[in-house]
Enzyme design. Structure first.
Site, PDB file in Angstrom:
ATOM      1  N   GLY A   1       0.725  -1.049   0.108  1.00  0.00           N
ATOM      2  CA  GLY A   1      -0.047   0.074  -0.039  1.00  0.00           C
ATOM      3  C   GLY A   1       0.855   1.176   0.174  1.00  0.00           C
TER       4      GLY A   1
ATOM      5  N   CYS B   1       2.341   0.026  13.076  1.00  0.00           N
ATOM      6  CA  CYS B   1       0.710   0.159  13.557  1.00  0.00           C
ATOM      7  C   CYS B   1       0.858  -0.263  14.791  1.00  0.00           C
ATOM      8  CB  CYS B   1       0.019  -0.535  12.425  1.00  0.00           C
ATOM      9  SG  CYS B   1       0.593  -2.281  11.994  1.00  0.00           S
TER      10      CYS B   1
END
Length: 444
Positions: free
Chosen positions: A262, A383
């Site tokens: 991504g 994350c």
């Protein structure tokens, strides 16, 4: 009953309880069924809801079943799913949940199981669910109430305080938003919003990232805009590491931990291969890089993407010093910031995993540091929301590398008013997005 969403939810949950990944198993079942969009949403809600609230549901069922471990997996998941619907889905009447559950028990089991399921659910309806107040230990109470491992609650409370911890816990069981990022090389925000709305989506601007949009009503993966590379599915917070970098079209960039790609694609959109722009996308395993290549081709940026199966800690054998203009290390981490989207994390990870991953993260930083050009910028992101993998890693790196300085991480939109630290920390309760950490370093 082959397309019954509750039956399929029970079967899916049984496989998840035996080790299957919720998202992969759910997608497989949906793709192999002929359910309506309404039934798909119900099934998805039940599956993720039961996984999210598993510790809570275990606590509830303990009041009505003496030994849950003696139940077949599908029976246990059937009872969890019924209790979940009664407690959390207020638009479905109890009689409908009861009837459907009894029919599933009849379909999958024998008369004895059907009677047991009937008896337990009648007792739940008649007696009500037990109160959390009977749990005297405060950490255990929070763990059961929000269905999160006690060690995570202990760490968050120690690092962020009790009020912030409870705010995070309350947010992570709310539904995930569906966010997309538009391909700025092919379109602009207003155009893509109009095109999405013409396909039947409801669209609103992200308050986290300038290139992000929130879409609802149906899966973004089914949009023609996704198929032709005008949009890609990406959480708002996951856009921030690349948002905080500024690129020249001719830059040579490293994405040290790239799969599924991504952020690689997000960077590639800003490079021009005719001017020498290129991004090297590393990952440990070649098979994980297949997804990076597929995404790069779909988004029309494959000309500037070069994949390589390589452990970033071994980069010294492959590239000269001061080779890259920019480096992104979106490091492998515990993923605690993704608990809303990947609920199994709350049960699978241990504090020992966090400490082990922090060591790997620091090793990657140390290994790639010499490959950055003078005055080049390195973004370190994860994350997770735990200091051990974020602030502590960055401080340890800076202590060993005085040739790097900590810069103010660029912040966007509403985030400008949320955080005064040089690094950027987004918690799951801030914007109901994923939790993320982004830090900007420059070689001096």
């Amino acid at each position: 009953m082959q397309n019954n969403p509750r039956l399929l939810a029970v079967k899916t949950l049984s496989k998840i309880s035996n080790g299957a990944y919720s998202n992969l198993q759910l997608n497989q079942v949906i793709n192999n069924s002929n359910m309506s969009n309404l039934d798909i949403r119900l099934m998805t809600n039940i599956v993720y809801g039961v996984v999210q609230h598993r510790l809570t549901l275990e606590f509830y069922l303990d009041a009505f079943v003496s030994n849950q471990n003696k139940l077949d997996a599908w029976v246990r998941e059937l009872l969890y799913s019924a209790i979940y619907q009664m407690e959390y889905l207020d638009k479905i009447p109890n009689r409908a949940i009861l009837n459907e559950s009894i029919n599933i028990a009849k379909q999958l089991g024998h008369a004895g199981i059907r009677k047991m399921v009937t008896g337990v659910l009648h007792a739940v309806i008649n007696k009500g669910l037990p109160s959390f107040d009977k749990i005297k230990d405060n950490v255990k109470k929070l763990s059961i109430k929000y269905s999160v491992a006690e060690w995570i609650i202990n760490e968050l409370t120690q690092q962020l305080g009790l009020d912030k911890t409870i705010s995070i816990l309350e947010s992570i069981n709310s539904p995930s938003k569906q966010s997309v990022r538009f391909n700025s090389t092919l379109t602009d925000k207003n155009t893509i919003k109009n095109e999405l709305e013409s396909e039947g989506y409801e669209v609103e601007d992200s308050i986290v990232s300038n290139n992000g949009l929130l879409v609802s009503k149906k899966s973004a993966a089914k949009s023609e805009l996704f198929k032709n590379g005008k949009i890609t599915i990406q959480d708002e917070s996951a856009m921030l590491p690349v948002d905080s970098m500024q690129f020249k079209p001719s830059d040579c960039v490293l994405d040290a931990c790239s799969a599924p790609g991504g952020k690689t694609i997000q960077i590639a959109e800003q490079l021009d291969n005719k001017l020498g722009g290129k991004i090297y996308a590393f990952d440990l395993h070649e098979k994980r890089l297949v997804k990076v290549k597929e995404n790069a081709k779909r988004m029309h940026v494959d000309a500037v993407v070069q994949t390589k199966a390589l452990d970033a800690r071994k980069i010294d054998k492959e590239f000269d010093d001061e080779y890259f203009d920019k480096i992104l290390i979106d490091a492998p981490c515990s993923g605690i910031g993704l608990i809303r989207r990947k609920p199994e994390i709350r049960y699978e990870k241990q504090l020992s995993d966090v400490k082990h991953l922090a060591s790997i993260q620091l090793d990657i930083l140390n290994a790639v540091a010499c490959k950055l050009k003078h005055k080049g910028v390195l973004i370190y992101s994860t994350c997770t929301i735990l200091n051990q993998e974020n602030v502590d890693v960055v401080n340890a790196f800076l202590e060993k590398h005085p040739e790097f300085e900590l810069l103010q991480t660029d912040k966007h939109l509403i985030i400008n008013n949320k955080n005064q630290e040089k690094w950027l920390r987004v918690f799951p309760d801030d914007f109901n997005s994923d939790g993320f950490f982004v830090c900007k370093l420059r070689k001096i």
